[in-house]
Scaffold this motif. Sequence first.
Motif, PDB file in Angstrom:
ATOM      1  N   VAL A 158       0.897  -0.964  -0.144  1.00 45.45           N
ATOM      2  CA  VAL A 158       0.088  -0.113  -0.120  1.00 45.45           C
ATOM      3  C   VAL A 158       0.937   1.282   0.078  1.00 45.45           C
ATOM      4  N   VAL A 159       0.871   2.152  -1.148  1.00 44.64           N
ATOM      5  CA  VAL A 159       1.471   3.341  -1.199  1.00 44.64           C
ATOM      6  C   VAL A 159       0.923   4.468  -0.396  1.00 44.64           C
ATOM      7  N   LYS A 160       1.209   4.658   0.776  1.00 46.45           N
ATOM      8  CA  LYS A 160       0.573   5.768   1.475  1.00 46.45           C
ATOM      9  C   LYS A 160       1.386   7.159   1.268  1.00 46.45           C
ATOM     10  N   LYS A 161       2.683   7.081   1.160  1.00 46.78           N
ATOM     11  CA  LYS A 161       3.542   8.358   0.621  1.00 46.78           C
ATOM     12  C   LYS A 161       4.658   7.728   0.229  1.00 46.78           C
ATOM     13  N   ILE A 162       5.076   8.270  -1.077  1.00 45.66           N
ATOM     14  CA  ILE A 162       6.196   7.661  -1.806  1.00 45.66           C
ATOM     15  C   ILE A 162       7.438   8.561  -1.365  1.00 45.66           C
ATOM     16  N   SER A 163       7.397   9.870  -1.035  1.00 45.96           N
ATOM     17  CA  SER A 163       8.349  10.707  -0.520  1.00 45.96           C
ATOM     18  C   SER A 163       7.797  11.696   0.000  1.00 45.96           C
ATOM     19  N   GLU A 164       8.587  12.586   0.725  1.00 41.73           N
ATOM     20  CA  GLU A 164       8.157  13.807   1.807  1.00 41.73           C
ATOM     21  C   GLU A 164       7.658  14.817   0.789  1.00 41.73           C
ATOM     22  N   VAL A 165       8.443  14.859  -0.606  1.00 38.19           N
ATOM     23  CA  VAL A 165       8.245  16.085  -1.212  1.00 38.19           C
ATOM     24  C   VAL A 165       8.321  15.277  -2.733  1.00 38.19           C
ATOM     25  N   TYR A 166       7.641  15.802  -3.675  1.00 35.13           N
ATOM     26  CA  TYR A 166       7.509  15.275  -5.003  1.00 35.13           C
ATOM     27  C   TYR A 166       8.650  15.888  -5.802  1.00 35.13           C
ATOM     28  N   THR A 167       9.350  15.052  -6.557  1.00 39.53           N
ATOM     29  CA  THR A 167      10.442  15.409  -7.348  1.00 39.53           C
ATOM     30  C   THR A 167      10.442  14.621  -8.540  1.00 39.53           C
ATOM     31  N   PRO A 168      11.078  14.776  -9.626  1.00 39.02           N
ATOM     32  CA  PRO A 168      11.415  13.571 -10.696  1.00 39.02           C
ATOM     33  C   PRO A 168      11.628  12.243 -10.174  1.00 39.02           C
ATOM     34  N   ALA A 169      12.454  12.452  -9.130  1.00 35.56           N
ATOM     35  CA  ALA A 169      13.095  11.077  -8.542  1.00 35.56           C
ATOM     36  C   ALA A 169      12.114  10.305  -7.916  1.00 35.56           C
ATOM     37  N   THR A 170      10.723  10.938  -7.604  1.00 42.62           N
ATOM     38  CA  THR A 170       9.628  10.005  -7.043  1.00 42.62           C
ATOM     39  C   THR A 170       8.925   9.147  -8.096  1.00 42.62           C
ATOM     40  N   LEU A 171       9.347   9.622  -9.536  1.00 39.45           N
ATOM     41  CA  LEU A 171       8.803   8.627 -10.501  1.00 39.45           C
ATOM     42  C   LEU A 171       9.692   7.400 -10.763  1.00 39.45           C
TER      43      LEU A 171
END
Length: 298
Positions: free
Chosen positions: A62-75
């Motif tokens: 379950v993906v609740k939060k993939i990172s603290e902030v969104y950046t291209p690295a989140t992809l």
Amino acid sequence: MSNLRIGVVGVPGKWSTEALADALETSTGFRLVIDMAQVELQLDTGRLLYQGTDLTELDGLVVKKISEVYTPATLDRIELLRRAEQAGVRVFSPCRSLLQLIDRLSGTQSLSGAGIPLPPTRVTESLSAAQTAVEDFGSAVLKPLYSTKARGMTLLDVRDADLKARLEAFAADNPMLYIQKKLDLSGRDLGMVFVGGNYLCTYARVGSGDAWNTTIHSGGRYEAFEPDAALIELGQRAQGCFELDFTTVDIALTDEGPVVFEVSAFGGFRGALEGCGIDAAAAYRDWILHTLEQEQAC
């Protein structure tokens, strides 16, 4: 008690992440909170490892939060989770759905293409076109393509003496300029919550009066809100563009009718709890278990 092994991708120690992990542990006896910064994909062995656990052997993620902030690295982090999907692990929400919503422009394009009412929006790399947009709108918000909770957003007004310089400064870090007309929200906008595509509740975010936006990050608070059937139908259509297992649709009520700001890839639980008195983490847990049990029975 179910014997399913379901990991929660999130930020260890954060309230929503831990609330979902608690809810799943209560029903399964299994608990695993996964920090994506510590995950290793081994393409040579086919394993996706986190602290000794091969995530491809779990029943669900379950993906609740993939990172603290969104950046291209989140992809890139979502691409790692695709390995688990390829191995047959059910990911909530599916990676293809999450990938559409990390980049603000991608999500906006999908909503616009489906005829969802949006604030007047223009996107360009041209500084002269961007200045014209602000002049046409009178007041506008510049939004980074990768951001949450209004982080990095800049409010501009046609009367700003340094308008050109401020546009140039924003463009230095955000070459693709996403410009949205600032709407009169009367200090309030809405979060409409859906679980498995089904409507759960709606809460209002009320601004503190000290900030131009209503986010809790900027001092806002949650209140209950009862939408009419037409507003729920709008939220239903907006979230239906992305096939998410859990989401919050951000809606504003304007003099010209409701508009959708965005559909969240990782909607939170606190608004439903504090604004509506509803345990969204438990509701999501129930949907996850029902879905996995149904899929495994087939």
